[in-house]
Design a protein around this motif. Structure first.
Motif, mmCIF file in Angstrom:
data_model
loop_
_atom_site.group_PDB
_atom_site.id
_atom_site.type_symbol
_atom_site.label_atom_id
_atom_site.label_comp_id
_atom_site.label_asym_id
_atom_site.label_seq_id
_atom_site.Cartn_x
_atom_site.Cartn_y
_atom_site.Cartn_z
ATOM 1 N N THR A 130 0.838 -1.196 0.000
ATOM 2 C CA THR A 130 0.000 0.000 0.000
ATOM 3 C C THR A 130 0.874 1.247 0.000
ATOM 4 O O THR A 130 0.580 2.215 -0.694
ATOM 5 C CB THR A 130 -0.923 -0.006 1.235
ATOM 6 O OG1 THR A 130 -1.657 -1.224 1.232
ATOM 7 C CG2 THR A 130 -1.888 1.161 1.200
ATOM 8 N N ALA A 131 1.966 1.204 0.783
ATOM 9 C CA ALA A 131 2.865 2.357 0.844
ATOM 10 C C ALA A 131 3.470 2.651 -0.523
ATOM 11 O O ALA A 131 3.817 3.781 -0.831
ATOM 12 C CB ALA A 131 3.972 2.112 1.865
ATOM 13 N N MET A 132 3.602 1.627 -1.361
ATOM 14 C CA MET A 132 4.150 1.842 -2.702
ATOM 15 C C MET A 132 3.062 2.130 -3.718
ATOM 16 O O MET A 132 3.328 2.207 -4.905
ATOM 17 C CB MET A 132 4.925 0.600 -3.151
ATOM 18 C CG MET A 132 6.247 0.462 -2.448
ATOM 19 S SD MET A 132 7.170 -0.928 -3.116
ATOM 20 C CE MET A 132 7.945 -0.151 -4.515
ATOM 21 N N GLY A 133 1.835 2.241 -3.283
ATOM 22 C CA GLY A 133 0.766 2.608 -4.195
ATOM 23 C C GLY A 133 -0.012 1.436 -4.777
ATOM 24 O O GLY A 133 -0.790 1.624 -5.706
ATOM 25 N N ALA A 134 0.184 0.227 -4.252
ATOM 26 C CA ALA A 134 -0.557 -0.923 -4.788
ATOM 27 C C ALA A 134 -2.055 -0.700 -4.606
ATOM 28 O O ALA A 134 -2.499 -0.278 -3.547
ATOM 29 C CB ALA A 134 -0.134 -2.210 -4.087
ATOM 30 N N GLU A 135 -2.812 -0.973 -5.669
ATOM 31 C CA GLU A 135 -4.246 -0.710 -5.600
ATOM 32 C C GLU A 135 -4.997 -1.875 -4.968
ATOM 33 O O GLU A 135 -6.030 -1.699 -4.352
ATOM 34 C CB GLU A 135 -4.782 -0.393 -6.997
ATOM 35 C CG GLU A 135 -4.322 0.997 -7.444
ATOM 36 C CD GLU A 135 -4.184 1.151 -8.942
ATOM 37 O OE1 GLU A 135 -4.696 0.300 -9.680
ATOM 38 O OE2 GLU A 135 -3.546 2.132 -9.364
ATOM 39 N N HIS A 136 -4.492 -3.088 -5.159
ATOM 40 C CA HIS A 136 -5.132 -4.217 -4.492
ATOM 41 C C HIS A 136 -4.090 -5.250 -4.077
ATOM 42 O O HIS A 136 -2.913 -5.090 -4.363
ATOM 43 C CB HIS A 136 -6.223 -4.839 -5.368
ATOM 44 C CG HIS A 136 -5.881 -4.849 -6.815
ATOM 45 N ND1 HIS A 136 -4.970 -5.706 -7.331
ATOM 46 C CD2 HIS A 136 -6.296 -4.054 -7.839
ATOM 47 C CE1 HIS A 136 -4.848 -5.472 -8.615
ATOM 48 N NE2 HIS A 136 -5.624 -4.470 -8.958
#
Ligand SMILES: [Zn+2]
Ligand SMILES: [Zn+2]
Length: 465
Positions: A130-136
């Protein structure tokens, strides 16, 4: 990039949000005031008022209300990828936990490690993704027993060990405090405030010993400020929901059917931890720059993502306030859109990628980039970096690595190169489990780009707190 973090409005349409900036007019522009034009198969962005070149207007990730982002976390484990993850981790936990209790000591200990490791490992995986921008949720690849199981099991246990200190102290002093409710409330508050910090600290790969240093852990929470308190406040209703779900899980697990009920029960009791991990990851995604997690420029995103300029080049003597959309009769909307005119000659893929990145059509850019040959004609570093970041956010790590490597190898002088190297290093270290390559890249950044933001971050990863 000099970017204020509040939402800006168009100089000429005070109600419209601005997505571009015209240095010549010193004005922020809305989509109607910026022009997108193809000249010799290159996209040019210009100002509809003065014709000068405009830049994309970027804002800090924190400009979008953090509380709204947090609300989205409730549905994170309920999407298809999240449900599959709940069941998969639930199954591993159910089996290892069930067997650990009946087997002799040594195999039992191994299963205990699998149980704790898969539990904490999946939570840390969510925080970092999530911190790296993963959407799911993307399935973690498992390749190393120590890295993927033992280490998360230890870190999770150590990080939460301190959380129990207040409770233990309370019971210890129960005679003196004589069940004082106020004292108990203080203890609970301390736990609620401390727990997210400790888990954040554990998830981001700080040294295991420093997890036991409350000063270091509290430092993280202090620097995150208000956003941290918001997340901590959410822990209270989440903990209550967790109790309810645990109760339901207990009922489900006691059904006299083998295995399936216990898997469903574990999946239910993982829901709240998954939401919490997603919240902690969002804290880093939005405010990681405050705690030195990531490169500062990563934290700025287009003010109007995915929106294309629709302004027209200014014709002489046309009054600027004429808005053709506003006076067009409604009936016309029912007519089919005219088919776009096919381009005379198809543009080279490379050009299409650059265009797609410039107009923020990142899904399209990704799709085009996948079709590029392994050694494409030189693209601007910005295109590789944009594709790399987008690919990382949708879980296509091989493509992300491929795109970022292009910058590291072929445009080492580009101002974006240090940032590309750091993102690449994080992919290796935090997504692909290749710690050696990550460290090598961090050392490279420190030596090659001293004094940059990227080097400062790389140094902090080389010398764990
Ligand atoms: Zn405007
Ligand atoms: Zn202008």
């Amino acid at each position: 990039m000099s970017i204020p973090s509040e939402i800006a409005h168009c100089q000429y349409h005070p109600r419209a949000a601005a997505g571009w900036f015209c240095p010549a007019c010193d004005a922020k522009l809305c989509p109607d005031c910026a022009v997108l034009e193809s000249v010799a198969s290159t996209d040019l962005l210009s100002c509809a008022r003065c014709g000068g070149a405009v830049e994309e207007f970027k804002v800090h990730r924190s400009h979008a209300p953090f509380s709204r982002r947090l609300l989205g976390t409730w549905s994170y484990p309920l999407r298809k990828s999240g449900l599959l993850a709940l069941l998969a981790v639930g199954a591993v936990v159910a089996m290892s936990r069930g067997l650990a209790s009946i087997l002799p000591f040594v195999p039992g200990l191994i299963l205990l490690t699998i149980w704790l490791g898969s539990f904490w490992g999946s939570l840390f995986w969510i925080v970092r993704g999530t911190a790296m921008g993963a959407e799911h949720f993307t399935a973690p690849d498992f390749h190393d027993v120590h890295h993927d199981l033992v280490s998360p099991a230890i870190r999770g246990t150590v990080a939460t060990a301190l959380i129990w200190v207040p409770a233990v102290l309370f019971i210890w002093n129960a005679d003196e405090t004589n069940g004082s409710i106020a004292m108990f409330a203080v203890m609970v508050l301390a736990t609620v405030l401390y727990a997210p910090m400790a888990l954040l600290f554990a998830a981001t790969g700080q040294g295991t010993l420093s997890l036991l240093n409350p000063f270091k852990v509290i430092g993280i929470g202090m620097r995150l400020g208000r956003a941290y308190l918001v997340v901590a406040a959410w822990m209270v209703p989440l903990a209550l929901l967790h109790l309810v779900l645990m109760f339901v899980a207990g009922k489900v697990s006691s059904l006299s059917i083998p295995l399936l009920p216990s898997v469903v029960g574990e999946a239910l009791s993982l829901y709240v931890p998954f939401v919490m991990a997603r919240m902690l990851g969002l804290l880093l995604y939005v405010h990681g720059d405050r705690v030195g997690y990531g490169v500062d420029s990563e934290f700025y995103e287009p003010a109007l993502p995915g929106v294309k300029p629709r302004g027209k080049k200014r014709a002489a003597r046309v009054p600027a306030q004429a808005q053709p959309e506003a006076i067009r009769p409604r009936v016309i909307e029912l007519e089919p859109e005219p088919a776009p005119r096919p381009a005379a000659t198809p543009e080279p893929l490379e050009v299409q990628v650059v265009k797609a990145v410039e107009t923020n059509a990142l899904d399209r850019a990704l799709e085009l980039y996948r079709r590029l040959p392994e050694a494409p004609a030189p693209l601007p570093a910005a295109s590789h970096v944009a594709v790399g970041q987008k690919a990382a956010s949708v879980g296509d790590y091989p493509l992300a690595v491929r795109a970022l490597k292009q910058v590291a190898q072929h445009s080492p002088e580009d101002p974006l190169a240090p940032k590309a190297c750091v993102i690449l290093a994080r992919l290796y270290g935090e997504r692909l489990g290749d710690e050696a390559s990550a460290l090598k890249l961090y050392r490279h950044v420190v030596g090659r780009y001293p004094g940059t933001d990227a080097a400062r971050f790389a140094q902090s990863r080389l010398t764990p707190a």
